[in-house]
Motif scaffolding. Structure first.
Motif, short mmCIF file in Angstrom:
data_model
loop_
_atom_site.label_atom_id
_atom_site.label_comp_id
_atom_site.label_asym_id
_atom_site.label_seq_id
_atom_site.Cartn_x
_atom_site.Cartn_y
_atom_site.Cartn_z
N GLU A 23 -5.22 44.50 50.25
CA GLU A 23 -6.33 44.26 49.33
C GLU A 23 -6.38 42.78 48.91
O GLU A 23 -7.45 42.19 48.84
N LYS A 24 -5.23 42.20 48.66
CA LYS A 24 -5.17 40.80 48.21
C LYS A 24 -5.50 39.82 49.33
O LYS A 24 -6.01 38.74 49.08
N LYS A 25 -5.19 40.18 50.56
CA LYS A 25 -5.29 39.23 51.68
C LYS A 25 -6.49 39.47 52.60
O LYS A 25 -6.81 38.60 53.41
N LYS A 26 -7.17 40.60 52.49
CA LYS A 26 -8.20 40.95 53.46
C LYS A 26 -9.33 39.93 53.54
O LYS A 26 -9.81 39.63 54.64
N GLN A 27 -9.77 39.37 52.42
CA GLN A 27 -10.85 38.39 52.46
C GLN A 27 -10.41 37.11 53.16
O GLN A 27 -11.21 36.47 53.86
N SER A 32 -10.84 33.93 58.39
CA SER A 32 -10.20 33.12 59.43
C SER A 32 -11.24 32.77 60.49
O SER A 32 -12.10 33.58 60.84
N LYS A 33 -11.12 31.55 61.01
CA LYS A 33 -12.08 31.09 62.02
C LYS A 33 -12.14 32.06 63.19
O LYS A 33 -11.11 32.43 63.76
N GLY A 34 -13.34 32.51 63.52
CA GLY A 34 -13.55 33.39 64.66
C GLY A 34 -13.47 34.87 64.35
O GLY A 34 -13.81 35.69 65.20
N CYS A 35 -13.02 35.24 63.17
CA CYS A 35 -12.95 36.66 62.81
C CYS A 35 -14.32 37.09 62.27
O CYS A 35 -14.81 36.52 61.30
N THR A 36 -14.93 38.07 62.90
CA THR A 36 -16.26 38.50 62.48
C THR A 36 -16.27 39.88 61.83
O THR A 36 -17.30 40.30 61.29
N LEU A 37 -15.13 40.58 61.87
CA LEU A 37 -15.05 41.91 61.26
C LEU A 37 -13.58 42.25 61.05
O LEU A 37 -12.74 41.93 61.90
N LEU A 38 -13.29 42.90 59.94
CA LEU A 38 -11.94 43.39 59.67
C LEU A 38 -12.07 44.76 59.02
O LEU A 38 -12.79 44.91 58.03
N TYR A 53 -8.62 47.07 62.72
CA TYR A 53 -9.58 46.66 63.75
C TYR A 53 -10.13 45.32 63.32
O TYR A 53 -10.60 45.19 62.19
N SER A 54 -10.04 44.35 64.20
CA SER A 54 -10.64 43.07 63.89
C SER A 54 -11.39 42.58 65.12
O SER A 54 -10.96 42.79 66.25
N LEU A 62 -7.92 34.30 67.62
CA LEU A 62 -6.86 35.23 67.22
C LEU A 62 -5.50 34.56 67.29
O LEU A 62 -4.68 34.70 66.38
N GLU A 63 -5.25 33.83 68.35
CA GLU A 63 -3.96 33.15 68.49
C GLU A 63 -3.75 32.13 67.38
O GLU A 63 -2.65 32.01 66.85
#
Length: 98
Positions: A23-27, A32-38, A53-54, A62-63
């Protein structure tokens, strides 16, 4: 774009702490650059098992996330709660119907 699926299995007593960390870290993870869904899922039949799922634009995104201080912090805090080895898959989405 590709999808990263990670299966995480926890000792039941640590699930509330894991959920608190997520909950604290999800946003921050999602930003993160390139992440479009979590997304986070919990297994219906075994509540000790979770899946993340990301969606990522490129494998290098991702790397870069996996090499980041954010990932290292989150991973260090959560891996001590596992009751089984985590499993991860990187997959290409072929079909999506909505």
């Amino acid at each position: 774009m590709f999808v990263r699926i990670v299966k995480l299995s926890f000792h039941q007593k640590h699930i509330p702490t894991f959920l608190e960390i997520f909950e604290k870290k999800k946003q921050f993870i999602r930003a993160s650059k390139g992440c479009t869904l979590l997304e986070l899922y919990q297994d219906k039949n075994n509540p000790d098992i979770f899946f993340t799922y990301s969606y990522w634009n490129k494998e290098s995104d991702l790397e870069n996330y996996r090499k980041s201080a954010l990932f290292k912090d989150v991973w260090a805090k959560t891996k001590v709660f596992f009751n089984d080895k985590p499993l991860a898959w990187s997959v290409d989405k072929k079909v999506s119907l909505q």
